[in-house]
Motif scaffolding. Structure first.
Motif, PDB file in Angstrom:
ATOM      1  N   LEU A 177       0.863  -1.180   0.000  1.00  0.00           N
ATOM      2  CA  LEU A 177       0.000   0.000   0.000  1.00  0.00           C
ATOM      3  C   LEU A 177       0.900   1.231   0.000  1.00  0.00           C
ATOM      4  O   LEU A 177       1.668   1.433   0.935  1.00  0.00           O
ATOM      5  N   LEU A 178       0.845   2.020  -1.071  1.00  0.00           N
ATOM      6  CA  LEU A 178       1.655   3.242  -1.163  1.00  0.00           C
ATOM      7  C   LEU A 178       0.739   4.444  -1.009  1.00  0.00           C
ATOM      8  O   LEU A 178      -0.192   4.623  -1.801  1.00  0.00           O
ATOM      9  N   LEU A 179       1.020   5.259  -0.008  1.00  0.00           N
ATOM     10  CA  LEU A 179       0.194   6.437   0.241  1.00  0.00           C
ATOM     11  C   LEU A 179       1.060   7.663   0.026  1.00  0.00           C
ATOM     12  O   LEU A 179       2.106   7.818   0.677  1.00  0.00           O
ATOM     13  N   VAL A 180       0.647   8.514  -0.903  1.00  0.00           N
ATOM     14  CA  VAL A 180       1.483   9.633  -1.332  1.00  0.00           C
ATOM     15  C   VAL A 180       0.725  10.915  -1.012  1.00  0.00           C
ATOM     16  O   VAL A 180      -0.402  11.108  -1.472  1.00  0.00           O
ATOM     17  N   ASP A 181       1.330  11.786  -0.198  1.00  0.00           N
ATOM     18  CA  ASP A 181       0.623  12.997   0.239  1.00  0.00           C
ATOM     19  C   ASP A 181       1.169  14.214  -0.499  1.00  0.00           C
ATOM     20  O   ASP A 181       2.317  14.599  -0.285  1.00  0.00           O
ATOM     21  N   GLU A 182       0.368  14.780  -1.366  1.00  0.00           N
ATOM     22  CA  GLU A 182       0.702  16.035  -2.060  1.00  0.00           C
ATOM     23  C   GLU A 182       2.111  16.016  -2.678  1.00  0.00           C
ATOM     24  O   GLU A 182       2.959  16.829  -2.285  1.00  0.00           O
ATOM     25  N   PRO A 183       2.360  15.139  -3.644  1.00  0.00           N
ATOM     26  CA  PRO A 183       3.734  15.014  -4.143  1.00  0.00           C
ATOM     27  C   PRO A 183       4.255  16.248  -4.862  1.00  0.00           C
ATOM     28  O   PRO A 183       5.464  16.396  -5.014  1.00  0.00           O
TER      29      PRO A 183
END
Ligand SMILES: Nc1ncnc2c1ncn2[C@@H]1O[C@H](COP(=O)(O)OP(=O)(O)OP(=O)(O)O)[C@@H](O)[C@H]1O
Length: 232
Positions: A177-183
């Motif tokens: 599970l990859l969670l990316v915040d505001e890249p």
């Protein structure tokens, strides 16, 4: 407090509210991996609902853009998907998701470590020999447009290059599970575009990928859109 600071602050605190969040680990079987959200809603301390009635299933090899106005609950929903935060309402069931990997707004690398080593080390830590790990790392760096920078140190990268390296390292981490915040939050338009062009690379990880974003170009680079305005 920024969304990222809030993520850091709630990391250890899985608050015991009415909703539930469970993990079923079927030995990381990618075919059956999914996150099921069943009528999920959240409010803090009995305030107004941030979002309600989210029912959906998230699958591997998709890149979900999580969008909505500032304060609509994007970071909160990422934390709920990760299992850091219990939803106030509904259920989240993670099946065969394996580890969770976060890519936060500010790229955190090791200043004097070479670019290739940032990506090779996860392979080495899983038992690969250095040559093999470097080959894998180099092909991932290629996907993220960084292969020509393999020998550079992290501290010499531009903001966009550093962010792309974090994406490559997330793929190398083999998380389910990859969670990316505001890249692209900290980047100018051209640099953000270079990150957006490589976002599809996240899907090759075989992970379930969710990207919280304000940036319409980031949204358009994803395969699916979850708009929190649809759940208010
Ligand atoms: N632990 C907390 N306790 C109380 N309120 C909180 C907490 N965390 C977040 N909030 C509030 O919940 C709302 C949603 O915050 P969240 O960071 O999830 O939104 P966001 O959509 O990610 O915002 P942004 O796009 O500005 O980062 C905000 O009003 C925020 O102040």
């Amino acid at each position: 407090m920024s969304g990222q600071d809030r993520l850091e602050s709630i990391r250890p605190a899985v608050a015991g509210l009415a909703g539930t969040s469970t993990v079923q680990d079927n030995s990381g079987d990618e075919q059956s991996a999914h996150v099921k959200l069943d009528d999920v809603g959240h409010s803090f301390d009995g305030d107004d609902w941030l979002f309600r009635h989210i029912t959906m299933t998230l699958y591997p090899r998709r890149v979900y853009a999580l969008v909505g106005p500032s304060g609509s609950g994007k970071s909160t929903l990422l934390s709920i998907v990760a299992g850091w935060q219990q939803p106030a309402q509904g259920k989240v069931i993670r099946v065969s998701c394996g580890r969770v990997c976060w890519v936060l707004q500010n790229p955190h690398g090791v200043a004097r470590r070479k670019v290739i080593d940032h990506v090779a080390l996860p392979y080495i830590s899983r038992g690969e020999r250095r040559n093999e790990a470097e080959e894998h790392a180099l092909s991932l760096l290629r996907v993220f447009g960084l292969d020509h920078l393999a020998a550079k140190q992290f501290r010499d990268l531009s903001g966009g290059e550093a962010q792309r390296l974090m994406l490559a390292r997330a793929v190398a981490s083999h998380a389910g599970l990859l969670l990316v915040d505001e890249p692209t939050a900290q980047l100018d338009l051209a640099t953000a575009a270079s990150v957006n062009r490589t976002l599809h690379g996240l899907s090759i990880s075989g992970a379930i990928v969710v990207v919280a974003t304000h940036d319409p170009r980031t949204r358009d680079a994803c395969t699916d859109i979850i708009d929190l305005r649809d759940y208010q």
